[in-house]
Design a protein around this motif. Structure first.
Motif, mmCIF file in Angstrom:
data_model
loop_
_atom_site.group_PDB
_atom_site.id
_atom_site.type_symbol
_atom_site.label_atom_id
_atom_site.label_comp_id
_atom_site.label_asym_id
_atom_site.label_seq_id
_atom_site.Cartn_x
_atom_site.Cartn_y
_atom_site.Cartn_z
ATOM 1 N N ALA A 168 -4.256 15.231 -99.134
ATOM 2 C CA ALA A 168 -3.968 14.376 -100.289
ATOM 3 C C ALA A 168 -2.797 13.437 -100.015
ATOM 4 C CB ALA A 168 -3.656 15.229 -101.517
ATOM 5 N N GLY A 169 -1.889 13.832 -99.123
ATOM 6 C CA GLY A 169 -0.661 13.072 -98.945
ATOM 7 C C GLY A 169 -0.531 12.246 -97.693
ATOM 8 N N LEU A 170 -1.397 12.478 -96.707
ATOM 9 C CA LEU A 170 -1.293 11.752 -95.443
ATOM 10 C C LEU A 170 -2.620 11.071 -95.096
ATOM 11 C CD1 LEU A 170 0.627 14.415 -93.322
ATOM 12 C CD2 LEU A 170 1.562 12.325 -94.320
ATOM 13 N N PRO A 171 -2.558 9.964 -94.350
ATOM 14 C CA PRO A 171 -3.793 9.285 -93.942
ATOM 15 C C PRO A 171 -4.648 10.175 -93.036
ATOM 16 C CG PRO A 171 -1.882 7.869 -93.576
ATOM 17 C CD PRO A 171 -1.367 9.239 -93.920
ATOM 18 N N GLU A 172 -5.942 10.140 -93.237
ATOM 19 C CA GLU A 172 -6.885 10.942 -92.441
ATOM 20 C C GLU A 172 -6.728 10.668 -90.942
ATOM 21 O OE1 GLU A 172 -9.617 13.713 -91.453
ATOM 22 O OE2 GLU A 172 -8.882 13.360 -93.479
ATOM 23 N N GLU A 173 -6.513 9.412 -90.576
ATOM 24 C CA GLU A 173 -6.353 9.052 -89.162
ATOM 25 C C GLU A 173 -5.165 9.783 -88.539
ATOM 26 O OE1 GLU A 173 -4.990 5.182 -86.627
ATOM 27 O OE2 GLU A 173 -6.402 4.846 -88.255
ATOM 28 N N LEU A 174 -4.081 9.890 -89.268
ATOM 29 C CA LEU A 174 -2.895 10.595 -88.783
ATOM 30 C C LEU A 174 -3.194 12.080 -88.574
ATOM 31 C CD1 LEU A 174 0.163 10.337 -88.170
ATOM 32 C CD2 LEU A 174 0.541 10.972 -90.540
ATOM 33 N N LEU A 175 -3.920 12.684 -89.501
ATOM 34 C CA LEU A 175 -4.273 14.104 -89.371
ATOM 35 C C LEU A 175 -5.197 14.341 -88.192
ATOM 36 C CD1 LEU A 175 -4.736 15.019 -93.132
ATOM 37 C CD2 LEU A 175 -2.744 15.409 -91.680
ATOM 38 N N ARG A 176 -6.109 13.420 -87.920
ATOM 39 C CA ARG A 176 -7.014 13.560 -86.765
ATOM 40 C C ARG A 176 -6.242 13.518 -85.452
ATOM 41 N NH1 ARG A 176 -10.526 10.096 -89.630
ATOM 42 N NH2 ARG A 176 -9.856 8.347 -88.378
ATOM 43 N N GLN A 177 -5.169 12.759 -85.416
ATOM 44 C CA GLN A 177 -4.377 12.621 -84.183
ATOM 45 C C GLN A 177 -3.367 13.740 -83.986
ATOM 46 O OE1 GLN A 177 -2.553 8.768 -84.476
ATOM 47 N NE2 GLN A 177 -4.504 7.698 -84.489
ATOM 48 N N ALA A 178 -3.098 14.511 -85.023
ATOM 49 C CA ALA A 178 -2.098 15.575 -84.973
ATOM 50 C C ALA A 178 -2.576 16.735 -84.102
ATOM 51 C CB ALA A 178 -1.790 16.076 -86.380
ATOM 52 N N SER A 179 -1.622 17.436 -83.503
ATOM 53 C CA SER A 179 -1.963 18.628 -82.732
ATOM 54 C C SER A 179 -2.154 19.800 -83.690
ATOM 55 C CB SER A 179 -0.872 18.933 -81.719
ATOM 56 O OG SER A 179 0.350 19.208 -82.365
ATOM 57 N N GLY A 180 -2.793 20.840 -83.183
ATOM 58 C CA GLY A 180 -2.990 22.043 -83.972
ATOM 59 C C GLY A 180 -1.736 22.899 -83.944
ATOM 60 N N PRO A 181 -1.674 23.924 -84.779
ATOM 61 C CA PRO A 181 -0.495 24.798 -84.816
ATOM 62 C C PRO A 181 -0.209 25.409 -83.441
ATOM 63 C CG PRO A 181 -1.973 25.308 -86.625
ATOM 64 C CD PRO A 181 -2.696 24.335 -85.722
ATOM 65 N N GLY A 182 1.037 25.336 -83.003
ATOM 66 C CA GLY A 182 1.449 25.944 -81.744
ATOM 67 C C GLY A 182 1.076 25.177 -80.487
ATOM 68 N N GLU A 183 0.465 24.020 -80.630
ATOM 69 C CA GLU A 183 0.085 23.232 -79.430
ATOM 70 C C GLU A 183 1.257 22.451 -78.903
ATOM 71 O OE1 GLU A 183 -3.354 20.772 -80.098
ATOM 72 O OE2 GLU A 183 -4.527 22.455 -80.746
#
Length: 74
Positions: free
Chosen positions: A59-74
């Motif tokens: 709800a708070g961040l652009p979808e494109e930014l979330l797609r580029q983010a690493s997973g937890p602990g990466e």
């Protein structure tokens, strides 16, 4: 700056420093956004902003930014 996104829990963390050592974030301030996401701001003892946790990240961040983010602990 580094962004991690936990898709399962819809949590993102934006680190503004290279590494946040255990115990460094001594103050936290929470904000509600108009989008419905909650922001937890982590500060060190000197009042410097270390990172931002986004609860309800979709709800708070652009979808494109979330797609580029690493997973937890990466």
């Amino acid at each position: 700056m580094h962004i991690e996104y936990d898709h399962e829990n819809d949590l993102a963390y934006v680190s503004l420093v290279a590494r946040i050592a255990d115990g460094t974030a001594v103050r936290q301030f929470t904000l509600e956004t108009p989008s419905g996401a909650d922001l937890n701001l982590d500060f060190d003892e000197a009042g410097r902003l270390l990172g931002i946790e986004v609860v309800g990240a979709r709800a708070g961040l652009p979808e494109e930014l979330l797609r580029q983010a690493s997973g937890p602990g990466e």
